[in-house]
Scaffold this active site. Structure first.
Site, short mmCIF file in Angstrom:
data_model
loop_
_atom_site.label_atom_id
_atom_site.label_comp_id
_atom_site.label_asym_id
_atom_site.label_seq_id
_atom_site.Cartn_x
_atom_site.Cartn_y
_atom_site.Cartn_z
N ALA A 32 0.87 -1.19 0.00
CA ALA A 32 0.00 0.00 0.00
C ALA A 32 0.90 1.24 0.00
O ALA A 32 0.77 2.15 0.82
CB ALA A 32 -0.95 0.00 1.19
N HIS A 34 2.95 4.64 -0.59
CA HIS A 34 2.61 6.04 -0.82
C HIS A 34 3.92 6.81 -0.99
O HIS A 34 5.01 6.21 -0.98
CB HIS A 34 1.76 6.59 0.33
N HIS A 37 6.88 6.08 1.28
CA HIS A 37 7.69 4.92 0.89
C HIS A 37 8.59 5.27 -0.30
O HIS A 37 9.75 4.87 -0.34
CB HIS A 37 6.80 3.75 0.47
N GLU A 150 10.70 7.86 9.84
CA GLU A 150 10.62 8.39 11.22
C GLU A 150 9.18 8.55 11.70
O GLU A 150 8.96 8.87 12.85
CB GLU A 150 11.36 9.73 11.31
#
Ligand code: PAF
Length: 281
Positions: A32, A34, A37, A150
């Site tokens: 999934a 986005h 990533h 993070e």
């Protein structure tokens, strides 16, 4: 584009590619994907000769069966997004059976207290599940560097601890949070918000940013009470926790010390969608 599904395929295809002079970067994900990533994958791609992106929705890190069931699975879209960064990137998408064989069960770790606060307090067993899959990926893929966002800062610190206690020869690299235009931290779970709530969820980062400002002159307790007050006035968002801790041991802050670095962490429910975020103070 190489798509691998088994440890056997990893051995056959990946290991001959890696020689002493070539570095391998790993970006572990649950799919999934986005833009958060994508920023990890781009960083890994710039810093290493070869990159593996793993896609595996890890059942042992979900403390809530419904959350696991609803977790979005978008493999074709994910592959297309990775291909856009580079068709040279290798994708590892194993099945649950490949990873866990007959026993879908987490190892037990001693993370020296990093796992008892915040996410650890509200998601029992979560970090044992994360530790289990990350240890498995690091030892079967053997990257030189592994990249984590993070947004899951507590997870990042726990993975650094995991690597230290298990003596795994890899550099763990933390990457800055990527935000949507309105400030909401990018997350696969954002897809489950209604458009109205997704827009309104800017409230979370706005609250964190004001908390940061207030922390300049106020105590952790005063800032925490202020945040709680803000959420009491809110109908759309329910605060699960707001916590200020030091960044190394993640101990809730009692008294500010000059040379320590602190971070504020938050978990919020928007309807049944659980969102987390954090900010350096
Ligand atoms: O951050 C995540 O997406 C997951 O916790 C990770 C690190 C891929 C392990 O399943």
């Amino acid at each position: 584009m190489q798509l691998l599904h088994t440890k056997q395929e990893l051995k056959k295809y990946l290991f001959p590619l890696i020689s002493k002079s070539k570095t391998l970067g790993l970006v572990p994900t649950m799919g999934a994907l986005h833009l958060g990533h994508v920023s990890l994958i781009q960083k890994a791609y710039h810093e290493n000769e070869h990159v593996v992106v793993s896609i595996f929705v890890n059942p042992t890190q979900f403390n809530n069966a419904d959350d696991l069931k609803k977790y979005p699975k978008t493999l074709d879209k994910d592959i297309a997004l990775i291909k856009k960064v580079s068709p040279d990137i290798i994708i590892y998408a194993p099945s649950v059976e490949e990873i866990y064989e007959n026993q879908v069960k987490a190892e037990k770790y001693n993370f020296e207290g990093l796992d008892v606060v915040m996410e650890g307090e509200f998601r029992a067993g979560h970090f044992d599940g994360v530790g289990t899959i990350v240890e498995e990926l690091l030892t079967s893929i053997k990257p030189n560097r592994a990249y984590f966002g993070e947004k899951d800062f507590q997870q990042l610190q726990i993975i650094k601890k995991l690597v230290a206690i298990k003596n795994i020869p890899v550099k763990i690299i933390g990457c800055a949070i990527v935000r949507e235009e309105n400030g909401l931290a990018m997350s696969s779970r954002n897809e489950r918000l209604s458009p109205k709530l997704r827009q309104r969820a800017s409230f979370i980062y706005e609250t964190l940013s004001t908390a940061k400002e207030k922390f300049g002159t106020k105590s952790a307790l005063e800032v925490t009470n202020w945040v709680k007050g803000q959420f009491e006035k809110e109908e759309d968002f329910k605060l699960e926790y707001f916590q200020i801790t030091d960044i190394d041991r993640l101990k809730p802050l009692k008294r500010k010390l000059k040379n320590k670095q602190y971070r504020a962490f938050i978990a919020v429910f928007a309807d049944d969608v659980r969102l987390i975020d954090n900010i350096a103070l």
